[in-house]
Every structure is written in C-alpha cells, then in structure tokens.
Scaffold this motif. Structure first.
Motif, PDB file in Angstrom:
ATOM      1  N   VAL A  60       0.856  -1.192   0.000  1.00 35.89           N
ATOM      2  CA  VAL A  60       0.000   0.000   0.000  1.00 35.89           C
ATOM      3  C   VAL A  60       0.891   1.241   0.000  1.00 35.89           C
ATOM      4  O   VAL A  60       1.800   1.359   0.829  1.00 35.89           O
ATOM      5  N   LYS A  61       0.635   2.150  -0.940  1.00 35.75           N
ATOM      6  CA  LYS A  61       1.407   3.387  -1.011  1.00 35.75           C
ATOM      7  C   LYS A  61       0.907   4.333   0.072  1.00 35.75           C
ATOM      8  O   LYS A  61       0.042   5.187  -0.164  1.00 35.75           O
ATOM      9  N   ALA A  62       1.439   4.160   1.254  1.00 34.94           N
ATOM     10  CA  ALA A  62       1.015   4.992   2.381  1.00 34.94           C
ATOM     11  C   ALA A  62       2.092   4.938   3.446  1.00 34.94           C
ATOM     12  O   ALA A  62       2.878   3.990   3.519  1.00 34.94           O
ATOM     13  N   LYS A  63       2.136   5.981   4.270  1.00 35.66           N
ATOM     14  CA  LYS A  63       3.067   5.993   5.392  1.00 35.66           C
ATOM     15  C   LYS A  63       2.452   6.792   6.524  1.00 35.66           C
ATOM     16  O   LYS A  63       1.585   7.651   6.316  1.00 35.66           O
ATOM     17  N   LEU A  64       2.946   6.465   7.725  1.00 35.35           N
ATOM     18  CA  LEU A  64       2.436   7.103   8.931  1.00 35.35           C
ATOM     19  C   LEU A  64       3.310   8.299   9.285  1.00 35.35           C
ATOM     20  O   LEU A  64       4.542   8.243   9.173  1.00 35.35           O
ATOM     21  N   LEU A  65       2.661   9.375   9.697  1.00 40.57           N
ATOM     22  CA  LEU A  65       3.355  10.594  10.098  1.00 40.57           C
ATOM     23  C   LEU A  65       2.867  11.005  11.470  1.00 40.57           C
ATOM     24  O   LEU A  65       1.713  10.730  11.848  1.00 40.57           O
ATOM     25  N   SER A  66       3.742  11.660  12.182  1.00 47.90           N
ATOM     26  CA  SER A  66       3.306  12.255  13.444  1.00 47.90           C
ATOM     27  C   SER A  66       2.771  13.650  13.150  1.00 47.90           C
ATOM     28  O   SER A  66       3.142  14.267  12.148  1.00 47.90           O
ATOM     29  N   PRO A  67       1.895  14.173  13.981  1.00 47.65           N
ATOM     30  CA  PRO A  67       1.342  15.513  13.729  1.00 47.65           C
ATOM     31  C   PRO A  67       2.416  16.586  13.602  1.00 47.65           C
ATOM     32  O   PRO A  67       2.199  17.613  12.940  1.00 47.65           O
ATOM     33  N   SER A  68       3.595  16.335  14.185  1.00 47.46           N
ATOM     34  CA  SER A  68       4.655  17.345  14.096  1.00 47.46           C
ATOM     35  C   SER A  68       5.377  17.308  12.751  1.00 47.46           C
ATOM     36  O   SER A  68       6.130  18.221  12.418  1.00 47.46           O
ATOM     37  N   ASP A  69       5.160  16.233  11.956  1.00 44.40           N
ATOM     38  CA  ASP A  69       5.838  16.124  10.660  1.00 44.40           C
ATOM     39  C   ASP A  69       5.215  17.019   9.590  1.00 44.40           C
ATOM     40  O   ASP A  69       5.820  17.246   8.539  1.00 44.40           O
ATOM     41  N   ILE A  70       4.036  17.470   9.814  1.00 41.82           N
ATOM     42  CA  ILE A  70       3.342  18.273   8.806  1.00 41.82           C
ATOM     43  C   ILE A  70       2.598  19.401   9.499  1.00 41.82           C
ATOM     44  O   ILE A  70       2.041  19.214  10.589  1.00 41.82           O
ATOM     45  N   GLN A  71       2.646  20.559   8.927  1.00 41.12           N
ATOM     46  CA  GLN A  71       1.998  21.723   9.525  1.00 41.12           C
ATOM     47  C   GLN A  71       0.603  21.889   8.933  1.00 41.12           C
ATOM     48  O   GLN A  71       0.438  21.983   7.720  1.00 41.12           O
ATOM     49  N   LEU A  72      -0.372  21.899   9.812  1.00 44.13           N
ATOM     50  CA  LEU A  72      -1.759  22.085   9.408  1.00 44.13           C
ATOM     51  C   LEU A  72      -2.303  23.335  10.089  1.00 44.13           C
ATOM     52  O   LEU A  72      -1.997  23.607  11.252  1.00 44.13           O
ATOM     53  N   THR A  73      -3.092  24.066   9.378  1.00 52.13           N
ATOM     54  CA  THR A  73      -3.673  25.283   9.965  1.00 52.13           C
ATOM     55  C   THR A  73      -4.707  24.941  11.025  1.00 52.13           C
ATOM     56  O   THR A  73      -4.830  25.637  12.033  1.00 52.13           O
ATOM     57  N   THR A  74      -5.448  23.863  10.789  1.00 57.00           N
ATOM     58  CA  THR A  74      -6.451  23.406  11.765  1.00 57.00           C
ATOM     59  C   THR A  74      -6.338  21.896  11.904  1.00 57.00           C
ATOM     60  O   THR A  74      -6.047  21.198  10.916  1.00 57.00           O
TER      61      THR A  74
END
Length: 394
Positions: free
Chosen positions: A69-83
């Motif tokens: 499966v083309k997918a990977k797990l990230l922690s919330p700190s790995d990507i910046q989200l506005t909300t």
C-alpha cells in the motif's frame, strides 16, 4: 522601415516574454490547487483504516509495506496544518505534481499516495487568453500607425481634390514621420509650381491682350477690307482662349468654396430663361452649392449641348445628380474617358462640321465639381447623344 521593424520586434519580444511568464505562473497556480478526493479514493481510505484498526499501532507501517500500500504514517509534528483534522476527515494534498490524501489515524496521520495524476485543468482557455492578449499588444502598437495612415490618406484625398494647401501634421517619433515630411515637401513644390503657372498665365494673358487691342484698333482704323471679318473672328477666338484659360487657372487657385442653399427650381428657371431646354422629372427644392460656380458650370454645359444638339436638350435630376443631355451624335468610350482633360477636343462625329472649340469647358466643370466634393460623369443619353452628370453626393 527600420523604425517600424525595431518597434514591432521589440513589442513582440516584450509581449512573448511577459505573457509567457505571466500565463505560466497562472497555470501553475491553477494546477497547484489539490483536486477533491474521488469516491473511489474515499472508499480506499476507509478500507485501509478498517484493516489497520484491529492491529496494534506499532504494526501499521509494516502491514502497509507488506501489502504494497502506497502509504506511510506521520506524526502531527511532521506536517503543519492550519487546523487539526477531524477523525473522519480526508484532506487532499499536492506536492509538486503528485496528489496525496491525508487522514487522522489514532494519534498519528496517515498519508496515502501518490496517486496517478488525474485530469488537470484544460490549457485551452489559457491558450485563447494568450492570443487575445497578444492581439491587444499588436493593436496597441498598430493604433498610432493606423492613425498616421488615416491622416496621410485624408491629406492625399484632399490634395487630389485640389486643396493644394493641405498638409500632414508631422508627429515627432511617429512611424511615418519621414513619409509625412516627404508628402509635405511634394505638396509644397506642387503648390509653388501651380502658383508660378498661374502667375505666368496672368502675365502672358496681360501681355497678349495688349497687341490684340492694338490689332483691333488698327483693324477699325483701316476700315472694312476683304479679310476684315476673318481677322476679327480670329481675334475673337484668341481673346476667348485667353479668357477661358484665365478662368480655369482662377479655379485652380481655389481650394475651398462657400456652400449656399440654392432654391434649385427658381435658380434653373432664371438660368434657362429663353433657352429651349426641357425639364425632366422632379427637381429637389434646394441644393447646397456655390451659385456663381454652379452658374458657370451649367452655362458651359448648356453651350456645349447647344453646339451639338440636333433638336432637343433636356435637364433633369437622378439619384443625387443633376444632368444635361442632348440628341447629338454622342461620345465614344475613349472620349468619355478623356473629355475632361485640358484642351481635349476629340475627333468623332460629334465634332464634324463644328467651329473650333477650346477643349476647356468640361475640364472647368470637372474642377468645379471637385470643389463641391462631387464628380462629373459622362454617359450615353436615351435621346441618342451625350448625358453629362453632375453628381453632388459626397
């Protein structure tokens, strides 16, 4: 020519560079917006999350890798989200030209993708916009050129109608400034030549009248002799040539006239009083013209018609033109083309058994019509002779 080439080349270069860069930035902006998740993609996300739900969080990435499966797990700190994302929210993302889906999974984030590139926005609209903007650039360059050409055309037409003082305004740095200056120099030379010609004509006319007067005086003093009548006729003919030539050059010196509103029926009734001329059709109530010049023109035409008519002369109005026609021999096609030339007399049957004439009458009439902004035409008459049309339509 050099100035035109440099300006057009510079404009096209600037237009292509600016439009190319601007539209490329617009295209990238349009395609940088992520496309919303499709129904199949939403179903795929739900299926992956349902498969991972029974497993411990530490085995999720291994499970994904094991099943390709083309997918990977990230922690919330790995990507910046506005909300923060809601539990079931699926957020489309774009990195470069690749599409991804981001969704929360427990305390982590699941990034699925990249997906095969879906349909992008069509470039047809941008291509059309490119050519429209390029046309506007060319129009911007062409506008002053068209304005200068229109001014030059207007001046040339006015000059051709005999307005010898007409000149072109020379615009500094204009595309056609050299051509405008050349036109003005040519017009100045022609005007000067005509002025010199008129001056010479007046001088010659004056110098010729003096010996003619002496000859008339000598003829009167010597009494009537065997050749007195022929000599007197020749003197009259010479004076007629001088008078007509002087009148023609007076017209050449005129570059504008004062139009007046003429009550045409009354005007013609006075002019044709005592003449055997039929009036055909309905005449307009008024006509905007110079009464003095119109009288001279019609008198020349009337004299011409009486010279050639067998029994009938007719005057009328047709489609904005005043015409005079006769039942004489008529004109050949060559004579119709050349009859308004100076001193043209023709050699057709229309001139047989006729006293010599000057060949200036129709030339003067054509000049008068030019001053009125109209034209003189020669046609065949239904009566069998010639019809001369004075077209006053502008």
């Amino acid at each position: 020519m050099k100035r035109l080439f440099i300006s057009l080349y510079g404009l096209l270069t600037l237009a292509l560079l600016s439009l190319g860069y601007g539209l490329d930035q617009l295209w990238q902006h349009i395609n940088s917006e992520p496309a919303p998740a499709t129904a199949s993609q939403v179903q795929l996300v739900r299926l992956i999350k349902s498969d991972l739900a029974p497993l411990p969080a530490g085995q999720w990435q291994a499970y994904l890798d094991q099943h390709g499966v083309k997918a990977k797990l990230l922690s919330p700190s790995d990507i910046q989200l506005t909300t923060p994302l809601r539990p079931e929210q699926i957020l489309p993302l774009t990195q470069g030209r690749q599409d991804f889906l981001l969704t929360p999974l427990g305390s982590q984030l699941l990034l699925i993708g990249p997906f095969e590139e879906g349909p992008r926005a069509s470039s047809f609209g941008l291509e059309a916009l490119f050519f429209i903007l390029l046309a506007l650039f060319v129009l911007l360059w062409q506008w002053p050129l068209a304005r200068e050409l229109a001014a030059l055309k207007k001046a040339a037409q006015a000059f051709g109608r005999g307005f010898w003082q007409q000149r072109v305004k020379v615009r500094r740095g204009g595309y056609l400034s050299d051509l405008a200056q050349s036109f003005n120099r040519m017009a100045q030379r022609i005007e000067q030549l005509l002025a010199d010609q008129a001056l010479m004509t007046r001088a010659v006319s004056h110098d010729l009248r003096t010996p003619l007067t002496r000859l008339r005086f000598a003829l009167a003093m010597n009494g009537k002799g065997p050749h007195s009548d022929s000599i007197k006729a020749d003197l009259d003919y010479l004076e007629q040539i001088i008078d007509h030539w002087s009148q023609f050059h007076e017209l050449e010196a005129v570059d504008s006239i004062q139009h007046q509103t003429i009550a045409l029926p009354a005007f013609l009734a006075k002019l044709l009083a005592g003449e055997a001329v039929q009036i055909s059709g309905v005449l307009p109530a008024t006509l905007a013209a110079d009464p003095h010049l119109l009288t001279r023109c019609l008198q020349n035409l009337l004299d011409n018609a009486k010279r050639y008519a067998k029994a009938q002369i007719r005057l009328g109005w047709q489609d904005g033109a005043l015409y005079l026609e006769d039942d004489g021999p008529g004109l050949s096609e060559e004579e119709k083309q050349r009859a308004t030339q100076l001193f043209y007399r023709g050699d057709s049957a229309r001139n047989q058994d006729q006293a010599p004439h000057l060949g200036l009458g129709l030339a003067m009439c054509a000049r008068i019509m030019h001053l009125h902004g109209g034209e003189l035409h020669l046609e065949d008459s239904p009566l069998g002779g010639a019809r001369i049309m004075l077209d006053f339509r502008q």
